[in-house]
Enzyme design. Structure first.
Site: not given
Ligand code: LLP
Length: 422
Positions: A239, A274-277, A313, A317, A345, A374
């Site tokens: 997303g 496939e939204p996550g964040r 994070r 990053y 530490c 995350y």
């Molecule tokens: N689909 C696939 C195949 C992915 O690799 C990812 C994220 C998503 C969906 C979800 O993406 P989003 O909607 O969350 O942007 N740990 C890192 C982010 C790694 C994302 C990896 N893939 C952070 O903390 O910024």
């Protein structure tokens, strides 16, 4: 409405005062807002209303069972990348028919578990993976639906560690090999080719890279159909990015859906996304207590009881998360430049670098913002710090959705070999 707001000078999560919650569960802890989770999901659902679209929440952002179940009750599917996430999605009530399985390194065992569960679709990322999945499906007497994740070689203008759609990234089938990979897949009796999948990265705050990728995908769908494949669906990948500070608001799910329809609408395909964040990021905070305020020669350090092992994070990053006091400061209160750091530490154990903060003292509570995605999922027990609790608020109610394990549980997880046993 902001789910995390000051009421009467005290930070609340919906109707729950943060100091009371801190008293009940101890610090540090994560706190998620049901209203914020639901609102974000609904923004996507409404944006794609009237379209054949399935929102598959990407569990990697936050895989607490309560969070997954909140989305499952609204009708969400799930995007999983491991057998563990598959099991979590099923346990939280996501129907197998709404689960897509992504990832570059699915093992035979993981494939077998997903075939057995009867998931909606595998997003296949390489030609060797096609062959492996075909074997596993045939072994189970099944024919499984697949999309091939193609790598469109598009620059997502995001952090190098979370860009995935460039030719040099490990993800997806190279663009130049895509048609050949589809031809191979079509010859495999265990696979049914149904779609094209693309994912170019995370924390993307501009529609342009998405649009470039979707245009390439539209072209590919025409070519694949001309090659004889019955392409009926497109997986749009992850997303949108979110606002971590006072920057300009990123595009909304509505803007994103309009663009997707404009670019892909005439293909007659269904959409999976496939939204996550963007579903969980701003629905969570990390609450922490000040242990010491230490005035160094060059800087003032506010040493918190949360650390890089709880939220990695900023260290990993250079990510920015707002840090605010739980007691609202007066508008005219003095401000001081400080670093918010943890007790681990390592000099890289930073939660907020160079921030203008009101006067803080030992015992004060602060909230680290935008920590719902995350955060908890990337935590570790480094320095033998137990994983911290997660709480979920709904209106005036709260629940501990993952308790803090005792230190004894950390020790008990290890085993002494016979020659060291007492
Ligand atoms: N689909 C696939 C195949 C992915 O690799 C990812 C994220 C998503 C969906 C979800 O993406 P989003 O909607 O969350 O942007 N740990 C890192 C982010 C790694 C994302 C990896 N893939 C952070 O903390 O910024």
């Amino acid at each position: 409405m902001n789910p995390f707001d000051y009421r009467g000078g005290i930070l609340h999560a919906e109707g729950v005062a943060i100091p009371g919650l801190a008293e009940a569960v101890g610090t540090p802890f994560y706190c998620y807002s049901t209203a914020a989770l639901e609102r974000q999901y609904r923004l996507y659902a409404e944006a794609f209303a009237g379209t054949d679209a399935l929102i598959c929440y990407s569990l990697k952002g936050n895989s607490n069972q309560a969070v997954i179940a909140t989305f499952a009750r609204l009708g969400a599917g799930a995007d999983v990348v491991s057998e563990g996430e598959l099991a979590r999605a099923l346990a939280a009530g996501v129907p197998a028919a709404k689960i897509v399985f992504s990832g570059v390194g699915k093992t035979r065992e993981e494939m077998a578990a997903a075939v057995k569960a009867g998931i909606r679709q595998f997003n296949v990322e390489s030609e060797p993976e096609l062959a492996r999945l075909n074997e596993v499906a045939l072994g189970a007497n099944r024919k499984v639906d697949i999309a091939i994740r193609v790598n469109p070689d598009v620059d997502a203008n995001t952090h190098a560690k979370i860009t995935t759609g460039k030719a040099e990234n490990k993800f997806g089938v190279p663009w130049s090999r895509a048609r050949e990979a589809y031809a191979r897949a079509a010859r495999m009796p265990g696979l049914r080719v149904v779609g094209v999948d693309v994912h170019i990265g995370s924390q993307i705050v501009d529609l342009a890279p998405f649009e470039t990728a979707f245009r390439k995908v539209a072209g590919l769908v025409h070519e694949l159909r001309a090659d004889g494949h019955d392409i009926t669906g497109i997986d749009l990948g992850g997303g949108l990015g979110i606002a971590y500070e006072d920057e300009e608001a990123p595009p909304s799910p509505g803007d994103y859906a309009d663009m997707a329809r404009r670019v892909l609408g005439n293909l007659g395909c269904s959409y999976t996304m496939e939204p996550g964040r963007s579903l969980v990021g701003n629905a969570g905070i990390l609450v922490s207590r000040v242990i010491y305020v230490k005035r160094g020669e060059a800087k003032t350090f506010v040493i918190l009881d949360a650390a890089m092992n709880d939220l990695i994070r900023p260290s990993l990053y250079d990510a920015h998360h707002g840090v605010i006091p739980v007691t609202e400061p007066a508008d005219n209160s003095a401000r001081e430049r400080v670093d918010f750091v943890g007790p681990v530490c390592e000099s890289g154990d930073i939660l907020g670098l160079d921030r203008l903060a009101p006067p803080l003292q030992a015992g004060d509570l602060v909230a680290i913002l935008s920590a719902g995605a995350y955060g908890a999922v990337m935590a570790s027990t480094y320095n033998s710090r137990p994983l911290i609790p997660e709480t979920l608020v709904s209106g005036e109610k709260f629940a501990v959705v993952r308790p803090r394990p005792p230190i004894e549980a950390l020790i008990a997880a290890d085993r002494l070999p016979p020659w060291l046993a007492p």
